[in-house]
Design an enzyme around this catalytic site. Structure first.
Site, PDB file in Angstrom:
ATOM      1  N   GLU A 121       8.180  14.288  17.961  1.00 25.47           N
ATOM      2  CA  GLU A 121       8.653  14.676  16.293  1.00 25.47           C
ATOM      3  C   GLU A 121       8.130  15.478  15.863  1.00 25.47           C
ATOM      4  O   GLU A 121       6.823  15.734  15.118  1.00 25.47           O
ATOM      5  CB  GLU A 121       8.708  12.930  15.818  1.00 25.47           C
ATOM      6  CG  GLU A 121       9.282  13.161  14.643  1.00 25.47           C
ATOM      7  CD  GLU A 121       8.700  11.699  14.012  1.00 25.47           C
ATOM      8  OE1 GLU A 121       9.821  11.356  13.092  1.00 25.47           O
ATOM      9  OE2 GLU A 121       8.296  11.525  14.458  1.00 25.47           O
ATOM     10  N   LYS A 133       1.261  -1.567   0.197  1.00 22.84           N
ATOM     11  CA  LYS A 133       0.105  -0.169   0.380  1.00 22.84           C
ATOM     12  C   LYS A 133       1.092   1.338  -0.114  1.00 22.84           C
ATOM     13  O   LYS A 133       1.286   1.548   0.763  1.00 22.84           O
ATOM     14  CB  LYS A 133      -0.942   0.441   1.431  1.00 22.84           C
ATOM     15  CG  LYS A 133      -2.209   1.200   1.456  1.00 22.84           C
ATOM     16  CD  LYS A 133      -2.229   1.113   2.550  1.00 22.84           C
ATOM     17  CE  LYS A 133      -1.464   2.703   3.300  1.00 22.84           C
ATOM     18  NZ  LYS A 133      -1.469   3.768   2.436  1.00 22.84           N
ATOM     19  N   CYS A 139      12.895  10.708   9.740  1.00 23.58           N
ATOM     20  CA  CYS A 139      12.264  10.024  11.231  1.00 23.58           C
ATOM     21  C   CYS A 139      13.668   9.743  11.707  1.00 23.58           C
ATOM     22  O   CYS A 139      13.597  10.083  12.950  1.00 23.58           O
ATOM     23  CB  CYS A 139      12.221   7.903  10.525  1.00 23.58           C
ATOM     24  SG  CYS A 139      10.044   8.034   9.657  1.00 23.58           S
ATOM     25  N   GLU A 159       9.239   0.560  11.232  1.00 24.66           N
ATOM     26  CA  GLU A 159      10.190   1.709  11.093  1.00 24.66           C
ATOM     27  C   GLU A 159       9.795   3.183  11.323  1.00 24.66           C
ATOM     28  O   GLU A 159       8.963   3.709  10.722  1.00 24.66           O
ATOM     29  CB  GLU A 159      11.252   1.817   9.865  1.00 24.66           C
ATOM     30  CG  GLU A 159      13.189   2.926  10.225  1.00 24.66           C
ATOM     31  CD  GLU A 159      12.338   4.229   9.837  1.00 24.66           C
ATOM     32  OE1 GLU A 159      11.686   4.646  10.603  1.00 24.66           O
ATOM     33  OE2 GLU A 159      12.582   4.381   8.530  1.00 24.66           O
TER      34      GLU A 159
END
Length: 550
Positions: free
Chosen positions: A448, A230, A340, A306
Site C-alpha cells: 500500500e 484520540k 485506504c 478499518e
C-alpha cells in the site's frame, strides 16, 4: 435525495471543479483570480502559499467538557504540508491524560445523564450538532485543508457536507434502536434488550480526519455510549473544533473526550485500558494488528478496525475507454492517493490496454497540482507522518516513502509513463505518477503506497483477473467497469472485498457499510451495521403463570 446529490457531487468532483471563490462568501480573503490556475498541468508553479482564511482556536485536550493542557505540560507541532511550517502547537496527551479522559467517560456513563436521557433528547442534540457543522462549514473545511493538504474545494463542498449528512443520519437512528420479543418453548416471556456497550475508545487517521470523526462518534453517541477519542497526531485541528461544536449543541460533560497525542503513548494506553469497553481503530494493518493484541491482552474488549487496502480496479474489454480512464484516475488520485480503498491496482483487458495506458498518461499530465487553497486545484501536497514522539524538525517520512516506491517501480522494470518525481522545491508535492507493464511480484503491485501512483496491469480473461485481484492480504474494496451485467455479477460475487463499486467508485453514503475482508479489518462502519459495534444484546426471561397464549 440529499445522499444522492452528495454521491453525484463526489463522483463529479474531478471533472467539474467548483469555484472556491463562492465558498468564501462572508468577507474572507482568498486567492485572487490572477493567482488561479490557467490550465490543468503538473507544470503549475508552487507559488507562495495562500494565507488560510481560518484561525486556530483550540489546541488543548478536551476532558470532561473542559479544554485543558496535557498533564505533562508538553505539546507538539502540527505542520502545514504546503511548506513544512508549524501551524500550531497542540497538547501532547499521554497515558495519564488517557486515564483522566477514561475516568470522565466512565463517570458520564455510570452516573451522567447521557445513557439515561431519552433517545429523542439524544437525537435533538445530534441534530443541533449537524446544524452547527453546516453553519461552520467554511471554518472546518479550511482547518481540514490547512492541516491535511487536501483541496479546499474537496473539503468544503464534499467532506464537511458529508459529515453533516452523517450526523443527521445517526440522529435519526437514536430513537429507533430497540430489542425484540421472542417466543420460547415453554411458559416464558422473553425479550432482548439492546444496551449501550459503555465507554468506547476510538482512534482516527490523518487522511480524512473529519469524516472519520463522524464515522466513529456518530454511531457510538446514537447508541448512548460515552467516548474517549484520540486524534491523529498529524491532523488534530478539525476534530477538536468539531468536538467543541458538539458540546455547544448540548452534549453533557464527559460524554466525548478528545486527546491529541502519539500512538505509542496515548493510543496504546487507550487500546489497553481496562476500563474501556470497546475499541475502534482506523489506520495501517500493522498498527491494527498491534491494537488487536493490546485489546485482547487487557480486558478482551471487542475491536472494530478499518485497515489498509490494495484495491483492484478492473476494466473489462467492453468498457467505454474514455469513461473508464476517468473513473480509474479518480479511484486512484482522489485525496492525493491517500485513501485506504484507492483503486491502486488497475487491471485492464489486453484488447484495450494500450489505448487505456495512453489516455491515462495524458490525463495524469493534465492534473492540476498546487496550493490546495487555490481555485481549480485537484491535488495538494502529501501529508507527512511524524516518525518519533518528539519532533524538532519537519518529518518527510511519507513523502520519501512514496518516492522510494516510485524508484522501486522503475528499478523493477515497470514503465514510467508520467510523473515519478517531486513537484517544486517547497512543501511535499508529487507529480501524478502512472506506471504500465506492472507485474504482480513488484513492490508497487503488492504494498500500500498511499500516494498518487497508478499501476496498470494487463490481463486476458475473467478467471485470470479474479485470481490475481484476490491474490493479496487485503480486501477492503474493488472496482468493476463493464457494460455487461453478467460480467458485473460474476465479478462482484467473486471478488473478496468489503465494497465493490460497479461503474462508479468512492461512493460513501452514510447508509452504505464500509469495512474489509482479510487483513483489511473487522466489522463495518456506517449504515445500520455500524450500530452493532456499540450495542450489547441482553436476553431477559420471565416465567408466565397461566398464560392465555404462548
Amino acid at each position: 435525495m440529499a445522499s444522492r446529490r452528495m454521491c453525484s457531487l463526489l463522483s463529479r468532483s474531478l471533472t467539474s471543479p467548483t469555484s472556491a471563490a463562492a465558498l468564501f462568501s462572508r468577507g474572507r480573503n482568498i486567492a485572487s483570480p490572477s493567482r488561479g490556475i490557467s490550465k490543468y498541468s503538473t507544470d503549475v508553479a508552487i507559488e507562495n502559499p495562500v494565507d488560510p482564511p481560518v484561525e486556530v482556536k483550540h489546541t488543548q485536550l478536551l476532558i470532561n467538557g473542559q479544554f485543558v493542557d496535557a498533564a505533562s505540560g508538553k505539546s507538539f507541532p502540527t505542520l502545514d504540508p504546503r511548506t513544512g511550517d508549524v501551524i500550531a502547537h497542540v497538547a501532547e496527551g499521554d497515558a495519564e491524560d488517557i486515564n483522566r479522559a477514561v475516568a470522565a467517560a466512565r463517570k458520564a456513563f455510570d452516573e451522567g445523564p447521557w445513557p439515561k436521557m431519552t433517545a429523542y433528547e439524544r437525537q435533538r442534540i445530534l441534530l443541533r450538532f449537524a446544524d452547527l457543522i453546516e453553519k461552520h462549514n467554511d471554518e472546518l473545511a479550511a482547518l481540514e485543508t490547512w492541516d491535511n493538504g487536501k483541496p479546499y474545494e474537496q473539503s468544503a463542498k464534499l467532506e464537511v457536507p458529508m459529515l453533516t449528512r452523517l450526523m443527521r443520519y445517526y440522529a435519526g437512528w437514536a430513537d429507533k434502536i430497540h430489542g425484540l420479543t421472542v417466543p420460547a418453548d415453554g411458559p416464558y416471556h422473553v425479550q432482548t434488550l439492546h444496551e449501550p456497550i459503555g465507554v468506547a475508545g476510538q482512534v482516527i487517521p490523518w487522511n480524512f480526519p473529519l469524516l472519520m470523526f463522524g464515522w466513529k462518534v456518530g454511531p457510538a453517541l446514537a447508541c448512548g455510549n460515552t467516548i474517549v477519542l484520540k486524534t491523529a497526531e498529524q491532523t488534530p485541528l478539525s476534530a477538536i473544533f468539531a468536538a467543541n461544536l458538539l458540546h455547544e449543541a448540548g452534549l453533557p460533560p464527559g460524554v466525548l473526550n478528545v486527546i491529541s497525542g502519539f500512538g505509542p503513548a496515548a493510543g496504546a494506553a487507550l487500546a489497553s485500558h481496562m476500563d474501556v469497553d470497546k475499541f475502534a481503530f482506523t489506520g495501517s494493518t500493522k498498527t491494527g494488528q498491534f491494537v488487536h493484541e493490546l485489546a485482547s491482552r487487557s480486558n478482551l474488549k471487542p475491536v472494530t478496525s478499518e485497515l489498509g487496502g490494495k484495491s483492484p480496479f478492473i476494466v473489462c474489454e467492453d468498457a467505454d475507454i474514455d469513461k473508464a480512464v476517468e473513473l480509474a484516475h479518480y479511484a486512484l488520485f482522489f485525496n492525493q492517493g491517500q485513501c485506504c480503498c484507492a483503486g491502486s491496482r488497475t487491471f485492464v483487458h489486453e484488447r484495450v490496454y494500450d489505448e487505456f495506458v495512453e489516455k491515462s498518461k495524458a490525463l495524469a499530465l493534465k492534473r492540476a497540482v498546487g496550493d490546495p487553497f487555490l481555485e481549480g486545484i485537484e491535488q495538494g501536497p502529501q501529508k507527512e507522518k511524524h516518525c518519533s514522539l518528539k519532533i524538532t524538525q519537519v518529518s518527510n517520512a511519507q513523502f520519501e516513502k512514496i518516492l522510494k516506491y516510485i524508484k522501486s517501480g522503475v528499478e523493477s522494470g515497470a514503465t514510467l509513463e508520467a510523473g515519478g518525481e517531486r513537484l517544486g522545491n517547497k512543501g511535499y508535492y508529487i507529480k501524478p505518477t502512472v506506471f504500465s507493464n506492472v507485474k504482480d511480484d513488484m513492490l508497487i503491485a503488492k504494498d500500500e503506497i498511499f500516494g498518487p501512483v497508478q499501476s496498470i496491469f494487463k490481463y486476458k480473461d475473467l478467471d485470470e483477473v479474479i485470481r490475481r485481484a484476490n491474490a493479496t492480504h487485503y480486501g477492503l474494496a474493488a472496482g468493476v467497469f463493464t457494460e455487461n451485467l453478467d460480467t458485473a455479477n460474476t465479478l462482484t460475487r467473486a471478488l473478496r472485498a468489503g465494497s465493490v463499486w460497479v461503474n462508479c467508485f468512492n461512493i460513501f453514503d452514510a447508509t452504505i457499510p464500509m469495512g474489509g475482508y482479510k487483513m483489511s479489518g473487522h466489522g463495518r462502519e456506517k449504515g445500520i451495521y455500524s450500530l452493532e459495534n456499540y450495542l450489547q444484546v441482553k436476553a431477559v426471561v420471565t416465567p408466565l403463570k397461566n398464560p392465555a397464549w404462548l
